[in-house]
Design an enzyme around this catalytic site. Structure first.
Site, PDB file in Angstrom:
ATOM      1  N   CYS A 107      56.536  89.096  33.183  1.00 14.59           N
ATOM      2  CA  CYS A 107      56.140  87.887  33.903  1.00 14.59           C
ATOM      3  C   CYS A 107      56.985  87.741  35.172  1.00 14.59           C
ATOM      4  O   CYS A 107      58.135  88.164  35.223  1.00 14.59           O
ATOM      5  CB  CYS A 107      56.321  86.660  33.009  1.00 14.59           C
ATOM      6  SG  CYS A 107      55.745  85.119  33.777  1.00 14.59           S
ATOM      7  N   ASP A 144      58.238  85.125  36.192  1.00 12.06           N
ATOM      8  CA  ASP A 144      59.220  84.047  35.956  1.00 12.06           C
ATOM      9  C   ASP A 144      60.641  84.497  36.317  1.00 12.06           C
ATOM     10  O   ASP A 144      61.109  85.542  35.853  1.00 12.06           O
ATOM     11  CB  ASP A 144      59.156  83.646  34.467  1.00 12.06           C
ATOM     12  CG  ASP A 144      59.884  82.345  34.188  1.00 12.06           C
ATOM     13  OD1 ASP A 144      61.079  82.252  34.531  1.00 12.06           O
ATOM     14  OD2 ASP A 144      59.260  81.429  33.619  1.00 12.06           O
ATOM     15  N   ARG A 196      63.368  83.553  35.341  1.00  9.97           N
ATOM     16  CA  ARG A 196      64.329  83.571  34.222  1.00  9.97           C
ATOM     17  C   ARG A 196      64.236  84.830  33.390  1.00  9.97           C
ATOM     18  O   ARG A 196      64.968  84.996  32.409  1.00  9.97           O
ATOM     19  CB  ARG A 196      64.093  82.342  33.330  1.00  9.97           C
ATOM     20  CG  ARG A 196      64.289  81.019  34.047  1.00  9.97           C
ATOM     21  CD  ARG A 196      63.721  79.877  33.250  1.00  9.97           C
ATOM     22  NE  ARG A 196      62.264  79.986  33.104  1.00  9.97           N
ATOM     23  CZ  ARG A 196      61.504  79.136  32.401  1.00  9.97           C
ATOM     24  NH1 ARG A 196      62.077  78.124  31.792  1.00  9.97           N
ATOM     25  NH2 ARG A 196      60.202  79.316  32.329  1.00  9.97           N
ATOM     26  N   HIS A 219      57.243  86.168  27.436  1.00 10.37           N
ATOM     27  CA  HIS A 219      58.393  85.318  27.098  1.00 10.37           C
ATOM     28  C   HIS A 219      57.895  83.983  26.587  1.00 10.37           C
ATOM     29  O   HIS A 219      56.825  83.500  26.977  1.00 10.37           O
ATOM     30  CB  HIS A 219      59.315  85.134  28.305  1.00 10.37           C
ATOM     31  CG  HIS A 219      58.719  84.360  29.433  1.00 10.37           C
ATOM     32  ND1 HIS A 219      58.990  83.031  29.640  1.00 10.37           N
ATOM     33  CD2 HIS A 219      57.841  84.708  30.414  1.00 10.37           C
ATOM     34  CE1 HIS A 219      58.328  82.608  30.701  1.00 10.37           C
ATOM     35  NE2 HIS A 219      57.605  83.611  31.195  1.00 10.37           N
ATOM     36  N   CYS A 230      56.340  80.293  28.559  1.00  5.97           N
ATOM     37  CA  CYS A 230      55.757  80.825  29.809  1.00  5.97           C
ATOM     38  C   CYS A 230      54.934  79.727  30.511  1.00  5.97           C
ATOM     39  O   CYS A 230      53.995  79.174  29.927  1.00  5.97           O
ATOM     40  CB  CYS A 230      54.886  82.033  29.497  1.00  5.97           C
ATOM     41  SG  CYS A 230      54.166  82.787  30.975  1.00  5.97           S
TER      42      CYS A 230
HETATM   43 CO    CO Z   1      55.914  83.417  32.341  1.00 11.23          CO
END
Ligand code: CO
Length: 213
Positions: free
Chosen positions: A42, A44, A46, A98, A101
């Site tokens: 992803c 993302d 993080r 994750h 999400c």
């Molecule tokens: Co995500």
């Protein structure tokens, strides 16, 4: 004034740190890359691919998009997979989702989010496909976390169904597709045990393994 100077300072410190450990690291890396792994994760912030698995530049070929989707008409993702399999000859493709999400969460909301809703439609379709399994879970957070897992499992199937991976297996190339999920709350990876090596020894992506995850 350049407001991003600190990023260049960070970069110099990072580069020096690596060269202190291995003076020829970048010199050798500039000549070629021989990663054994393709990471599909992803976007993302993080979930930084290399850091999570403790790998340096050169070790991990990476593709990231919102909610780690592998869509059969996405030439960007397919091109990455093809280059990784046919040219770099990676041995493992890791689809890593994750928990928590934002893409998965947004996909289930009724309010519009603009263009990205067309991308998130793929996740809504997965939610419909597994509506019964999800309905058995208590609480929206549990259902969201489960959908994050189910999304990874479906994307592993999508990778395994590409002509690229099928042809690699047909010619006997060693290649395994894995499904993992990362916990933002504890920084730990979990194997969803849906690995597929294109042979009978693989963890089968079946209703049985879905229930056991
Ligand atoms: Co995500």
């Amino acid at each position: 004034m350049n407001k991003l100077l600190h990023l260049f300072a960070n970069n110099r410190a990072w580069s020096e740190n690596i060269r202190e450990t291995d003076a020829t690291f970048f010199e050798l890396l500039a000549k070629q890359q021989t990663p054994e792994y393709l990471w599909i994760g992803c976007s993302d912030s993080r979930v930084p691919a290399n850091e999570i698995v403790g790998l340096l530049p050169g070790d991990l070929f990476v593709h990231r998009n919102v909610s780690n989707l592998v869509v059969h008409t996405d030439m960007n993702c397919l091109s990455v997979i093809q280059f990784a399999v046919d040219v770099l000859r990676v041995k493992h493709i890791i689809v890593c989702g994750h928990y928590g999400c934002g893409g998965i969460h947004a996909a289930l909301e009724e309010k519009p989010h603009g263009l990205i809703d067309n991308w998130l439609r793929n996740i809504r379709d997965i939610a419909i496909k597994y509506a019964y399994d999800l309905s058995l879970l208590d609480g929206s957070e549990n259902r969201l976390d489960r959908l994050c897992e189910l999304n990874v499992i479906d994307q592993v199937q999508n990778v395994a169904n590409t002509t690229i991976v099928r042809e690699a297996w047909e010619r006997g190339q060693e290649l395994t597709v894995h499904g993992w999920i990362y916990g933002i709350k504890d920084g730990l990876l979990r194997d969803l045990k849906v690995s597929n090596s294109g042979n009978a020894d693989s963890d089968n992506v079946s209703s049985r393994s879905l229930r056991s995850v």
